[in-house]
Design a protein around this motif. Structure first.
Motif, PDB file in Angstrom:
ATOM      1  N   THR A  25       5.909  24.767 -25.672  1.00  0.00           N
ATOM      2  CA  THR A  25       7.234  25.396 -25.629  1.00  0.00           C
ATOM      3  C   THR A  25       7.106  26.915 -25.686  1.00  0.00           C
ATOM      4  OG1 THR A  25       7.299  24.598 -27.892  1.00  0.00           O
ATOM      5  CG2 THR A  25       9.017  23.800 -26.430  1.00  0.00           C
ATOM      6  N   ARG A  26       6.148  27.405 -26.443  1.00  0.00           N
ATOM      7  CA  ARG A  26       5.978  28.858 -26.522  1.00  0.00           C
ATOM      8  C   ARG A  26       5.575  29.428 -25.169  1.00  0.00           C
ATOM      9  NH1 ARG A  26       5.207  33.693 -29.484  1.00  0.00           N
ATOM     10  NH2 ARG A  26       4.305  34.825 -27.773  1.00  0.00           N
ATOM     11  N   ILE A  27       4.572  28.801 -24.548  1.00  0.00           N
ATOM     12  CA  ILE A  27       4.137  29.251 -23.220  1.00  0.00           C
ATOM     13  C   ILE A  27       5.300  29.184 -22.236  1.00  0.00           C
ATOM     14  CG2 ILE A  27       2.612  28.752 -21.269  1.00  0.00           C
ATOM     15  CD1 ILE A  27       0.768  29.400 -23.313  1.00  0.00           C
ATOM     16  N   GLY A  28       6.052  28.057 -22.329  1.00  0.00           N
ATOM     17  CA  GLY A  28       7.194  27.878 -21.421  1.00  0.00           C
ATOM     18  C   GLY A  28       8.206  29.003 -21.573  1.00  0.00           C
ATOM     19  N   THR A  29       8.566  29.313 -22.818  1.00  0.00           N
ATOM     20  CA  THR A  29       9.523  30.382 -23.044  1.00  0.00           C
ATOM     21  C   THR A  29       9.014  31.696 -22.452  1.00  0.00           C
ATOM     22  OG1 THR A  29      10.008  29.289 -25.144  1.00  0.00           O
ATOM     23  CG2 THR A  29      10.967  31.457 -24.799  1.00  0.00           C
ATOM     24  N   GLY A  30       7.709  31.960 -22.667  1.00  0.00           N
ATOM     25  CA  GLY A  30       7.109  33.188 -22.107  1.00  0.00           C
ATOM     26  C   GLY A  30       7.243  33.215 -20.588  1.00  0.00           C
ATOM     27  N   ILE A  31       7.023  32.062 -19.956  1.00  0.00           N
ATOM     28  CA  ILE A  31       7.131  32.004 -18.494  1.00  0.00           C
ATOM     29  C   ILE A  31       8.562  32.300 -18.045  1.00  0.00           C
ATOM     30  CG2 ILE A  31       7.096  30.418 -16.529  1.00  0.00           C
ATOM     31  CD1 ILE A  31       4.630  29.114 -17.717  1.00  0.00           C
ATOM     32  N   PHE A  32       9.559  31.701 -18.739  1.00  0.00           N
ATOM     33  CA  PHE A  32      10.957  31.932 -18.337  1.00  0.00           C
ATOM     34  C   PHE A  32      11.292  33.415 -18.405  1.00  0.00           C
ATOM     35  CE2 PHE A  32      11.766  27.591 -20.497  1.00  0.00           C
ATOM     36  CZ  PHE A  32      11.104  26.955 -19.455  1.00  0.00           C
ATOM     37  N   ILE A  33      10.824  34.038 -19.486  1.00  0.00           N
ATOM     38  CA  ILE A  33      11.154  35.456 -19.684  1.00  0.00           C
ATOM     39  C   ILE A  33      10.517  36.309 -18.583  1.00  0.00           C
ATOM     40  CG2 ILE A  33      10.776  37.424 -21.204  1.00  0.00           C
ATOM     41  CD1 ILE A  33      11.013  35.427 -23.566  1.00  0.00           C
ATOM     42  N   LEU A  34       9.228  36.042 -18.312  1.00  0.00           N
ATOM     43  CA  LEU A  34       8.554  36.813 -17.260  1.00  0.00           C
ATOM     44  C   LEU A  34       9.174  36.544 -15.890  1.00  0.00           C
ATOM     45  CD1 LEU A  34       4.829  36.619 -18.369  1.00  0.00           C
ATOM     46  CD2 LEU A  34       6.327  38.618 -18.349  1.00  0.00           C
ATOM     47  N   ALA A  35       9.578  35.287 -15.665  1.00  0.00           N
ATOM     48  CA  ALA A  35      10.207  34.965 -14.382  1.00  0.00           C
ATOM     49  C   ALA A  35      11.519  35.732 -14.230  1.00  0.00           C
ATOM     50  CB  ALA A  35      10.461  33.459 -14.287  1.00  0.00           C
TER      51      ALA A  35
END
Lengths: 254, 299, 319
Positions: free
Chosen positions: C35-45
């Motif tokens: 979930t942490r990695i996922g959140t990071g991806i959403f933010i960068l996207a």
């Protein structure tokens, strides 16, 4: 409609336009001719605002536009067709014209799809119909032929209902039949719009122009109706003296 | 603020400015001729410093190490140009940015692998160690004066080369009109290689001679690169003199700002404003003279 | 996908929907790391979506997007530092502050073109980086701690809440950029990218449209930055570092600049590559750097062309 007084433009030491006067009346087709390097394209660019004049003034419909940037002159009623085809290749023909129409209205709209703007599309369709390009409305501009590009450019200029149309060699690179159609079209357009026409093809010039201004080495050497210009001694000397390709055409019409 | 400190900081600013010039001149000529933006230019500044530190540690001879490092960086410049850069000169700026960003990642990581992430310190050679008494009661480090002189000599050499040699004539011709060059029967590829390698060499040289003054470490090049960009924006493209004036201006403004502003404005606002000074200078030039001080801007 | 990367819910659009649906189900796996990695991806996207408006549709190669991303994070952090944790206020400050910053820096940067634009955007972002380290009130090199924001009952300090809020805002970002590009404003922006001279002669002032695009992009990047501050519970100068600007550009071009869903794919693939490579070696950039160079070499039309396949034209790098 257009009034140019004492217009000069230099590039370093090279004088491209020197003290040029030019008047275009409403509904008139005014041709500018001259040998290569006479300063014709420079003159169009200075009038359109792409280049800033070094001296002189330019009045459009009575308003001084000498120092206005290109886009303000366009909004004031100057339409333009470039010497080298200039369309938006990744848009369809209809979109090209709709974007041109949109320039007169509000473009700071961020949510509704511009493609679904009925008013713009309707005006664009009418303009396309006027130049005979309706059948290509949904074709990508980048994939259209040269002759169609020229028609499209005219549709883009017309849709904004300009009071003056600047055309730099509109028939260049066109087939015979296409240019005949274009000449007919320009003649209809001139009923509502003044036209400044820069053209090499003397057939086009003498069949269309109400008046002709002749440039040589950046100066105006003659201005008048086609018969007057044809009879002008200085003009004949410039064209014959230069041994230019235009000379035979000139003689043919004489 | 007494005069001595002011004079000393001004000299430091000039020295920094000269180093910036070595970076910016290469960038500017490469932009001018190849229309090429190289984000890895600062990395080569770092590589130069590492080359020098390594040779100096091996040989224990400052002069020989410097010479070897210069030759090595010239060679690296040629290899980079032939292996990578030549394929990028006719690409879009976005492609150039991405590819050279990749190179930058690679070289920084490589440096971390080869030399570690701990900073290196290069000793100042005995001959240039110590200070010299200048008028105004200043004891100024000899080494800083020496590298200022070296930088000025390189600037002079570059000027003479551009103005008075055939190679320089081709560079000037190329900066105004690339098409004429091939028309003149010049092998443009070799001209580009020469220009690129000399640019790399100057950036690396700046890294080398700055080495003994700072900690040599990964990441030192990018800070320098971005300030060199500011220099190029302020100076404009196409003139060595413009680049020199702009480099000195940026060097002195930055150094004096860091020394004086905290004294004048206190230790809260001072450092903050000092960190912005050269960028504010750049913004002012953009507003007043978007074409830069030297005037010619083609991009 | 259709002309100019519009989602016509074919190809890329469908793939994006599938991907987003997968992300919505991902927390069921109950893996905190994921979930942490996922959140990071959403933010960068989301940040990449905003950069896409400039690079992909405006033809403006900005190498300073970290400025607006970092400014958004710092806006949240400063308010948090002074005791304001209300989400609406913090996020409004982040979006508004970044937009204002973009207005000021954009007004100066847009006076030049090409390589100069790249250099100047990079330089201004670096200015903010230095400023953040020099100002003691901003925590200097250490940065500022952030107490996560609350929107009423939604507390962003809650891992899952932040995950879904970020995912929701990413979807909103995709919809916004889709509508924006197809709007009256958007097609003028794209027209200016394709043929500036023609657009001038039609009566458009390119500067106004580019500046507004800059402000909108700045606001969106500020939103992403505000989320990042909540994710890290921290705002540090690292968020303003030039390498963030570089990463965002890489993600954009990997995914396909000038395509609405490109930033999503770019952010996902960049993060996956990074995670996978760094599983093998701590020096993953030693391999990723040359790979980037090769990708540029292999595709004649640039990296975007390699991935975007059938689009009739690709973004020009501002030559």
């Amino acid at each position: 409609m257009l009034r140019v007084r004492g217009l000069s433009k230099r590039f370093g030491g090279f004088v491209s336009n020197a003290d040029i006067d030019l008047d275009i009346e409403p509904g008139e087709i005014h041709a500018v001719i001259g040998p290569n390097g006479a300063g014709k394209t420079t003159l169009v660019n200075v009038i359109a605002g792409d280049l800033r004049a070094d001296a002189g003034e330019i009045l459009l419909d009575g308003h001084d536009v000498t120092t206005l940037p290109t886009h303000r002159r366009a909004r004031a009623g100057m339409g333009r067709m470039f010497q080298i085809t200039s369309v938006l290749p990744s848009f369809t023909a209809l979109e090209n014209v709709a974007i041109a129409a949109q320039a007169r209205g509000r473009s700071f709209r961020f949510w509704h799809r511009a493609n679904a703007d009925r008013d713009l599309n309707q005006r664009a369709e009418m303009s396309l119909a006027r130049v005979g390009l309706s059948h290509q409305a949904s074709a990508l501009a980048g994939e259209m032929g040269h002759g169609e590009h020229r028609q499209l450019e005219i549709a883009m200029a017309l849709v904004a209902e300009p009071c003056l149309l600047l055309l730099d060699e509109p028939t260049s690179g066109m087939s015979g039949a296409d240019s005949v159609a274009l000449i007919d079209l320009l003649r209809t357009i001139s009923e509502t719009t003044a036209i400044l026409l820069v053209e090499h093809d003397m057939d086009v010039v003498f069949s269309l122009a109400d008046r002709i201004t002749v440039l040589a080495s950046g100066r105006r050497i003659a201005c008048g109706t086609p018969p007057e210009v044809r009879a002008d001694a200085l003009v004949q000397q410039v064209y014959l003296g230069a041994g230019a390709t235009a000379a035979p055409a000139m003689a043919e019409h004489a | 603020m007494d005069f001595g400190l002011f004079a000393e900081q001004t000299l430091n600013g000039v020295q920094y400015g000269i180093m910036l010039f070595l970076m910016a001149a290469g960038l500017s000529v490469i932009f001018g001729i190849m229309n090429f933006i190289n984000l890895a230019h600062g990395t080569l500044y770092m590589i130069g410093a590492f080359f020098f530190a390594t040779f100096d540690a091996w040989l224990g001879n400052f002069a020989v190490a410097l010479l070897l490092a210069i030759l090595a960086s010239l060679l690296l410049g040629l290899v980079l140009d032939r292996g990578v850069m030549q394929r990028l000169y006719d690409r879009t700026h976005l492609d150039q940015v991405l590819a050279t960003f990749g190179l930058l990642m690679f070289f920084n990581e490589l440096a971390a692998v080869l030399w570690g992430t701990e900073p290196y310190f290069i000793p100042v050679p005995a001959l240039l160690d110590g200070t010299i008494a200048l008028p105004g009661d200043i004891d100024y480090p000899v080494y800083r004066l020496a590298i200022t002189a070296v930088g000025l000599l390189v600037a002079l050499g570059l000027y003479l080369m551009v103005e008075h040699t055939r190679f320089g004539m081709l560079i000037r011709a190329g900066a105004t009109d690339r098409e004429t060059l091939s028309g003149m029967g010049v092998d443009v590829r070799w001209l580009y290689s020469g220009v690129f390698a000399i640019g790399v060499m100057m950036a690396a040289l700046a890294g080398m001679v700055t080495g003994p003054l700072v900690a040599v470490q990964v990441g030192m090049g990018e800070t320098m690169l971005i300030v060199a960009f500011v220099v190029v924006v302020i100076g404009g493209i196409g003139s060595i003199t413009g680049a020199l004036v702009s480099s000195l201006l940026v060097g002195v403004v930055d150094t004096l700002g860091r020394a004086l502003l905290p004294v004048w404005l206190g230790y809260t606002a001072g450092p903050a404003l000092a960190s912005m000074s050269i960028y504010v200078l750049m913004a002012a030039v953009l507003l007043l003279r978007p074409q830069g001080l030297s005037g010619a801007r083609r991009a | 996908m259709k002309v100019r990367g519009r989602v016509a819910l074919s190809g890329g659009g469908v793939a994006a929907l599938v991907l987003l649906a997968g992300f919505a189900l991902l927390p069921l796996a109950q893996q905190p790391f994921v979930t942490r990695i996922g959140t990071g991806i959403f933010i960068l996207a989301l940040a990449t979506i905003s950069l896409n408006l400039l690079v992909g549709y405006g033809g403006l190669v900005s190498f300073g997007h970290a400025a607006y991303f970092g400014a958004g994070a710092y806006a949240v952090a400063i308010l948090s530092h002074y005791g304001t944790h209300r989400g609406w206020i913090a996020f409004a400050a982040a979006v508004g502050g970044s937009a204002l910053l973009a207005l000021i820096l954009g007004a100066a940067s847009l006076r030049v073109r090409g390589v100069f634009f790249i250099m100047i955007t990079l330089a201004f972002a670096q200015m903010l980086y230095h400023l953040s380290t020099a100002v003691e009130k901003l925590g200097g090199d250490d940065g500022l701690r952030v107490v996560p924001n609350s929107f009423g009952p939604l507390f962003l300090g809650e891992r899952i809440t932040l995950y879904y809020v970020s995912l929701g805002l990413l979807c909103a970002g995709l919809v916004i950029s889709d509508r924006l590009v197809a709007s009256h404003f958007g097609r003028v922006l794209v027209g200016i990218r394709d043929n500036e001279r023609r657009m001038r002669s039609l009566g458009y002032n390119p500067y106004h449209y580019r500046l507004l695009a800059f402000v909108i992009a700045g606001a969106l990047a500020g939103l992403a930055g505000a989320l990042e501050a909540n994710l890290d519970a921290y705002a540090s100068p690292e968020l303003l570092h030039w390498s963030i600007s570089g990463d965002l550009l890489v993600m954009l071009v990997l995914g396909g600049s000038g395509s609405i869903v490109g930033p999503l794919f770019g952010a996902v693939s960049f993060q996956l590559v990074q995670q996978v490579l760094s599983g093998f070696t701590s020096h993953w950039m030693l391999y990723f750097g040359p790979a980037l160079v090769l990708i540029v070499f292999v595709s004649r039309r640039g990296v975007a062309g390699l991935f975007a396949g059938t689009r009739p034209h690709h973004v020009r790098g501002g030559r």
